[in-house]
Design a protein around this motif. Structure first.
Motif, PDB file in Angstrom:
ATOM      1  N   THR A  24      35.720 -40.675 -11.095  1.00 58.93           N
ATOM      2  CA  THR A  24      34.021 -40.966 -11.245  1.00 58.93           C
ATOM      3  C   THR A  24      33.368 -40.171 -12.161  1.00 58.93           C
ATOM      4  N   GLN A  25      33.795 -38.749 -11.993  1.00 55.22           N
ATOM      5  CA  GLN A  25      33.017 -37.805 -13.002  1.00 55.22           C
ATOM      6  C   GLN A  25      33.202 -37.982 -14.391  1.00 55.22           C
ATOM      7  N   GLU A  26      34.549 -38.387 -14.726  1.00 57.58           N
ATOM      8  CA  GLU A  26      35.053 -38.497 -16.283  1.00 57.58           C
ATOM      9  C   GLU A  26      34.206 -39.990 -16.768  1.00 57.58           C
ATOM     10  N   LYS A  70      23.602 -31.946 -17.465  1.00 55.28           N
ATOM     11  CA  LYS A  70      24.861 -32.558 -17.555  1.00 55.28           C
ATOM     12  C   LYS A  70      25.269 -33.113 -18.874  1.00 55.28           C
ATOM     13  N   ALA A 128      31.139 -40.849 -15.931  1.00 58.53           N
ATOM     14  CA  ALA A 128      29.857 -40.402 -15.623  1.00 58.53           C
ATOM     15  C   ALA A 128      29.008 -40.358 -17.074  1.00 58.53           C
ATOM     16  N   GLY A 129      29.983 -39.821 -18.156  1.00 62.82           N
ATOM     17  CA  GLY A 129      29.088 -39.717 -19.425  1.00 62.82           C
ATOM     18  C   GLY A 129      28.931 -41.083 -20.104  1.00 62.82           C
ATOM     19  N   LEU A 167      25.695 -36.717  -7.119  1.00 58.02           N
ATOM     20  CA  LEU A 167      26.094 -35.705  -8.008  1.00 58.02           C
ATOM     21  C   LEU A 167      27.295 -35.953  -8.625  1.00 58.02           C
ATOM     22  N   SER A 168      28.234 -36.434  -7.844  1.00 57.54           N
ATOM     23  CA  SER A 168      29.610 -36.566  -8.597  1.00 57.54           C
ATOM     24  C   SER A 168      29.529 -37.640  -9.490  1.00 57.54           C
ATOM     25  N   ARG A 169      28.821 -38.901  -9.247  1.00 50.56           N
ATOM     26  CA  ARG A 169      28.654 -39.958 -10.285  1.00 50.56           C
ATOM     27  C   ARG A 169      28.002 -39.686 -11.463  1.00 50.56           C
ATOM     28  N   PHE A 190      18.012 -38.013  -6.528  1.00 56.42           N
ATOM     29  CA  PHE A 190      17.759 -37.119  -5.472  1.00 56.42           C
ATOM     30  C   PHE A 190      16.654 -36.984  -4.663  1.00 56.42           C
ATOM     31  N   LEU A 197      18.756 -31.998 -13.788  1.00 56.79           N
ATOM     32  CA  LEU A 197      20.090 -32.437 -13.426  1.00 56.79           C
ATOM     33  C   LEU A 197      20.764 -33.206 -14.623  1.00 56.79           C
ATOM     34  N   GLY A 222      28.780 -37.034 -12.725  1.00 53.79           N
ATOM     35  CA  GLY A 222      29.649 -35.962 -13.509  1.00 53.79           C
ATOM     36  C   GLY A 222      29.961 -34.462 -12.926  1.00 53.79           C
ATOM     37  N   TYR A 223      29.075 -34.364 -11.950  1.00 58.80           N
ATOM     38  CA  TYR A 223      29.400 -32.754 -11.508  1.00 58.80           C
ATOM     39  C   TYR A 223      30.540 -32.679 -10.724  1.00 58.80           C
ATOM     40  N   ASN A 224      31.124 -31.578 -10.630  1.00 55.84           N
ATOM     41  CA  ASN A 224      32.308 -31.134 -10.010  1.00 55.84           C
ATOM     42  C   ASN A 224      31.977 -30.825  -8.214  1.00 55.84           C
ATOM     43  N   VAL A 225      32.055 -31.970  -7.483  1.00 54.35           N
ATOM     44  CA  VAL A 225      31.177 -31.629  -6.035  1.00 54.35           C
ATOM     45  C   VAL A 225      32.397 -30.736  -5.502  1.00 54.35           C
ATOM     46  N   CYS A 258      21.961 -27.342  -8.691  1.00 54.64           N
ATOM     47  CA  CYS A 258      23.149 -28.210  -8.467  1.00 54.64           C
ATOM     48  C   CYS A 258      23.338 -27.936  -6.899  1.00 54.64           C
TER      49      CYS A 258
END
Lengths: 241, 290
Positions: free
Chosen positions: A76-78, A110, A80-81, B167-169, A95, A106, B171-174, B156
């Motif tokens: 999922t993180q990869e 990122k 995100a960009g 936060l994960s979506r 949030f 945030l 791209g942060y490393n939760v 964060c």
């Protein structure tokens, strides 16, 4: 000349508790800069298709090729960009217990981008009220303001693909109409490739470049740009539902 | 009355780092981390054992903090890798820490009365100077913690507490943030344990029992009193720290008040438990109002 950006190849999604696959052998190509509207009844697999794209759902069957790379193997993180999702639920997009400025920080952090000159001016174009509420908690905004702010953040650093999962469906008709028109204007102006799910056939006709209809997890119909011009809302409803 | 206030302030002072740690887990990370009951003792035990072995109090203090952070890392690991529920992960680590603490300490109680500590020289000079040095150490911890919360990293952590999935979506490393958050709050609990052991003159295997509950109750009380007065969002982090301090001070004020009323110590925890339940109930009622 439009270039293919995204391709679903034999994409299938199953759930152990369901006999029928949620999505079954989906084959479809999305061109760069297109706004593809995904139509279908509840349970047809529209949202599941978007969740497979942004990584909320996983599958090992089939491929999603984005710029020659199968993104199903990415976390999922990869993803995100290059992929950004907006849903009808504000807590999926923002949030709620942070301020507008902190939400912006945030995203900016990122993308390792410089702060924009005036966040207030940027947000004013989406909703005039947002410009004066930078230090207010997102939870204190109205639903319309929250979705406008979420859209503003989504396109601040334009993603490869913007996923809009019925993002106006929780709003009152007037606000929903305004936000949909704003969304369409921005994605066309900035040439953002988008996949939009909705139940509003009028929106599909007005704002979509092409339409993909799903039924019971299968591709039921594909309506191209030229075919769409000859359709009325009633005809589209009959074809897609 | 002055004696009561002084006793309250000095007791509260040593537990401020603990209150900050619980504020981090309970208010910011939105998790009830029961590891704190064990890491408080771990900090005290490691410090006491190393100090009595003749190791420099400064190094013993740093090792105690590191051990606290490792306990938090283990709790986060249980959640990340073991997929254990956060509350259960904390209880499990605290359960394990009882044995670990006993193994480190070698006995249930270590006396520090004749051992050099971070504050022993200052206290030997005068009590005032001694408490000033404690206040200075706690102040440094508070400033470091506040600075961290105001940084991008702090943002964060707060975002993680608010919505880890989003936060994960983004791209942060939760996984990393969970480890960092839980390590930090247990480091603070261990700091409180190590400071408390130096002030009371011993480390005891049972000194951490109920610390998480006391901390949460105190913080809820403090926030109930302070946060409604704060309207500006930029004052929020500072007011949460102030709420933690006021909450813990009020708790000790009530505790010392009950002791001075000659309440039978057998019923002390019963009374304090009822009081904490009332604090939490009042806060919940307030939060559910439209």
């Amino acid at each position: 000349m439009m270039m293919p950006l995204l391709h679903f190849e034999n994409l299938t999604l199953r759930h152990p508790s369901l006999e029928r696959p949620i999505l079954h052998h989906i084959e479809y190509t999305v061109q760069q800069g297109d706004c593809v509207v995904v139509l279908g009844a509840n349970g047809s697999g529209k949202s599941s298709l978007l969740k497979l794209l942004d990584g909320r759902y996983k599958t090992n069957e089939g491929k999603i090729i984005l710029k020659n790379k199968n993104i199903l193997s990415l976390s999922t993180q990869e993803r995100a960009g290059c992929i950004h999702t907006l849903t009808q639920n504000a807590q999926d997009n923002l949030f709620l217990n942070l301020t507008l400025f902190e939400n912006y920080q945030l995203i900016q952090n990122k993308h390792k981008a410089d702060e924009i000159d005036s966040l207030a001016d940027y947000l004013r174009a989406f909703n005039p009220n947002l410009a004066t509420k930078l230090n207010v908690l997102v939870a204190r905004l109205s639903g319309g303001e929250q979705q406008a702010f979420a859209l503003a953040l989504a396109v601040l650093y334009p993603p490869e693909i913007l996923l809009l999962d019925e993002h106006t469906s929780a709003l009152d008709p007037k606000t929903a109409e305004h936000l949909m028109a704003l969304t369409a204007h921005i994605i066309h102006e900035r040439q953002i490739t988008a996949l939009l799910t909705t139940h509003n056939v009028n929106h599909a006709l007005a704002y979509g470049d092409r339409i993909l209809a799903l039924k019971e997890g299968l591709v039921h119909d594909r309506i191209e740009r030229n075919d769409k011009q000859n359709l009325t809302a009633e005809m589209l409803m009959a074809r897609c539902y | 009355m002055i004696g009561l206030l002084l006793a309250t302030l000095t007791q509260s002072l040593t537990l401020i780092p603990l209150a900050l740690g619980i504020n981090l887990s309970y208010t910011l990370l939105r998790a009830t981390d029961m590891t704190i009951d064990g890491s408080f003792v771990l900090g005290a035990g490691v410090f006491a054992q190393l100090s009595t072995m003749g190791i420099s109090p400064f190094i013993a203090f740093l090792v105690a903090l590191t051990c606290g952070a490792l306990a938090g890392t283990f709790t986060a690991f249980l959640q990340n890798g073991g997929k254990v529920d956060p509350l259960l992960a904390g209880i499990l680590t605290s359960f394990i820490l009882y044995s670990v603490n006993m193994a480190i300490m070698g006995r249930p109680n270590i006396n520090l009365l004749n051992t050099p500590t971070l504050f022993s020289t200052a206290f030997a000079h005068s009590t005032t100077l001694g408490w000033f040095s404690v206040a200075l150490a706690v102040g440094l911890i508070v400033v470091a913690f506040y600075t961290l919360l105001q940084s991008r990293f702090g943002l964060c952590l707060r975002a993680f507490g608010d919505n880890p999935a989003l936060l994960s979506r983004q791209g942060y490393n939760v996984t990393y943030l969970r480890v960092a958050g839980f390590s930090l709050n247990n480091l603070l609990a261990a700091a409180s344990g190590a400071i408390t052991a130096q002030i009371i003159g011993y480390a005891d295997i049972g000194m951490g029992v109920g610390m998480t509950l006391v901390g949460i109750g105190a913080i809820v009380l403090g926030q109930h009193l302070i946060l409604p007065l704060v309207k500006k969002q930029y004052l929020r982090a500072g007011s949460e720290l102030l709420a933690a301090f006021i909450g813990i001070t009020l708790y000790f004020f009530i505790l010392n008040g009950l002791l001075r009323l000659n309440i039978n110590p057998i019923y002390l925890k019963l009374l304090l438990g009822v009081l904490l339940a009332l604090f939490l109930r009042t806060a919940t009622q307030k939060a559910s109002l439209p």
